[in-house]
Design a protein around this motif. Sequence first.
Motif, mmCIF file in Angstrom:
data_model
loop_
_atom_site.group_PDB
_atom_site.id
_atom_site.type_symbol
_atom_site.label_atom_id
_atom_site.label_comp_id
_atom_site.label_asym_id
_atom_site.label_seq_id
_atom_site.Cartn_x
_atom_site.Cartn_y
_atom_site.Cartn_z
ATOM 1 N N GLU A 133 0.864 -1.183 0.000
ATOM 2 C CA GLU A 133 0.000 0.000 0.000
ATOM 3 C C GLU A 133 0.897 1.228 0.000
ATOM 4 O OE1 GLU A 133 -2.304 2.544 -0.508
ATOM 5 O OE2 GLU A 133 -3.585 0.843 0.030
ATOM 6 N N ASN A 134 0.864 2.007 -1.074
ATOM 7 C CA ASN A 134 1.762 3.156 -1.152
ATOM 8 C C ASN A 134 1.032 4.493 -1.154
ATOM 9 O OD1 ASN A 134 0.711 3.230 -3.716
ATOM 10 N ND2 ASN A 134 2.600 2.630 -4.754
ATOM 11 N N ASN A 135 -0.264 4.498 -0.858
ATOM 12 C CA ASN A 135 -0.993 5.753 -0.723
ATOM 13 C C ASN A 135 -0.696 6.343 0.655
ATOM 14 O OD1 ASN A 135 -3.084 7.660 0.026
ATOM 15 N ND2 ASN A 135 -4.164 7.010 -1.822
ATOM 16 N N PRO A 136 -0.052 7.525 0.722
ATOM 17 C CA PRO A 136 0.342 8.070 2.024
ATOM 18 C C PRO A 136 -0.837 8.380 2.936
ATOM 19 C CG PRO A 136 0.655 9.695 0.283
ATOM 20 C CD PRO A 136 0.364 8.389 -0.390
ATOM 21 N N ILE A 137 -1.982 8.710 2.355
ATOM 22 C CA ILE A 137 -3.153 9.030 3.177
ATOM 23 C C ILE A 137 -3.650 7.764 3.878
ATOM 24 C CG2 ILE A 137 -5.376 10.197 3.220
ATOM 25 C CD1 ILE A 137 -2.963 11.837 2.098
ATOM 26 N N THR A 138 -3.620 6.639 3.170
ATOM 27 C CA THR A 138 -4.019 5.367 3.769
ATOM 28 C C THR A 138 -3.052 4.967 4.875
ATOM 29 O OG1 THR A 138 -4.970 4.654 1.660
ATOM 30 C CG2 THR A 138 -4.525 2.941 3.286
ATOM 31 N N ILE A 139 -1.740 5.157 4.621
ATOM 32 C CA ILE A 139 -0.737 4.822 5.635
ATOM 33 C C ILE A 139 -0.893 5.722 6.854
ATOM 34 C CG2 ILE A 139 1.735 4.674 6.109
ATOM 35 C CD1 ILE A 139 2.153 4.107 3.124
ATOM 36 N N PHE A 140 -1.176 7.011 6.636
ATOM 37 C CA PHE A 140 -1.419 7.942 7.744
ATOM 38 C C PHE A 140 -2.594 7.473 8.593
ATOM 39 C CE2 PHE A 140 -3.863 11.668 9.232
ATOM 40 C CZ PHE A 140 -2.941 12.207 10.118
ATOM 41 N N ASN A 141 -3.679 7.067 7.946
ATOM 42 C CA ASN A 141 -4.844 6.575 8.675
ATOM 43 C C ASN A 141 -4.492 5.327 9.479
ATOM 44 O OD1 ASN A 141 -7.529 6.487 9.512
ATOM 45 N ND2 ASN A 141 -8.178 5.284 7.738
ATOM 46 N N ASN A 142 -3.648 4.469 8.908
ATOM 47 C CA ASN A 142 -3.173 3.278 9.610
ATOM 48 C C ASN A 142 -2.397 3.667 10.871
ATOM 49 O OD1 ASN A 142 -1.134 1.142 10.231
ATOM 50 N ND2 ASN A 142 -2.098 0.096 8.513
#
Length: 294
Positions: A133-142
């Motif tokens: 998963e390389n979407n930074p917004i998704t990683i931030f939410n994680n």
Amino acid sequence: MTFNEFLERIDTQYNAQLPFVIYRKPNESAVNGLLQETNDLVYTEDFTEKGFVFSPFDNTEKSVLMPLELSDKLKSLVPETKAIDSIKSSSKVDNTLQKEIHIKLVERGVEAIKNNQFKKVVLSRTESVSLSENNPITIFNNLLQNYASAFVYCWYHPKVGLWLGATPETLVKIEGQRFSIMALAGTQNYKGSLDVTWQAKELQEQQYVTDFILDSIETTIDNINVSKIETVKAGNLLHLKTRIWGVLKPNAISLKDLLYSLHPTPAVCGLPKEAAKQFILEEEHYNREFYTGF
């Protein structure tokens, strides 16, 4: 603004290659955002400007400012959900060579300590992974879901890069003349309990940070108080923490000088600070940039 609307707005800003920062303070339910209207690269002069500062490990380098007056402010509540699995790497890049180089670096660091160049040095290395998963917004939410007690952020500037992190450490907190700071050092894995035994090495490491802070603030802070050492959890790790607080003397020191007297602390650099920092800059053979900055 709903949380989904908040994330969609950030995604639009990112796709437009415009600077932004989103962050959540420790143990809070609100996430904040600053969306810069232009892609201008702005630097702070003395930390008196209003905005979000992103400062590198090497305090001789410039600190980037996301100015409040040039940015839209956003805020939203983070919905309560269960912690989710960390983002996994789909394939780990072979870092064997970097690991071997790092072991040799640590050996040189140990030798330098034995030769009394410094008492402590904190050495790091880079590691490359391929993310599923390389979407930074998704990683931030994680990160939001997994690090409730940390300062969680996602920072982006097209002329600098993209940085995400979750840190349990507060460098400095000033409210009026009230001053507080924490000494955070020593690390072990969290195994379901805060009731753990700390070894002499970790206790000494934490004491180094505490003593460094006390030495750095003794002429600028009155009524200094020091708490007992406590064990705190950050993600899957435990650290030792000591709280230090007092009253800032009026006009005793500028904010910039106060910050730079403390940063980088022995928790991310070493002791004495300048000797350890110089060793890091010369021997790590990569630019930390904003890693271990503030």
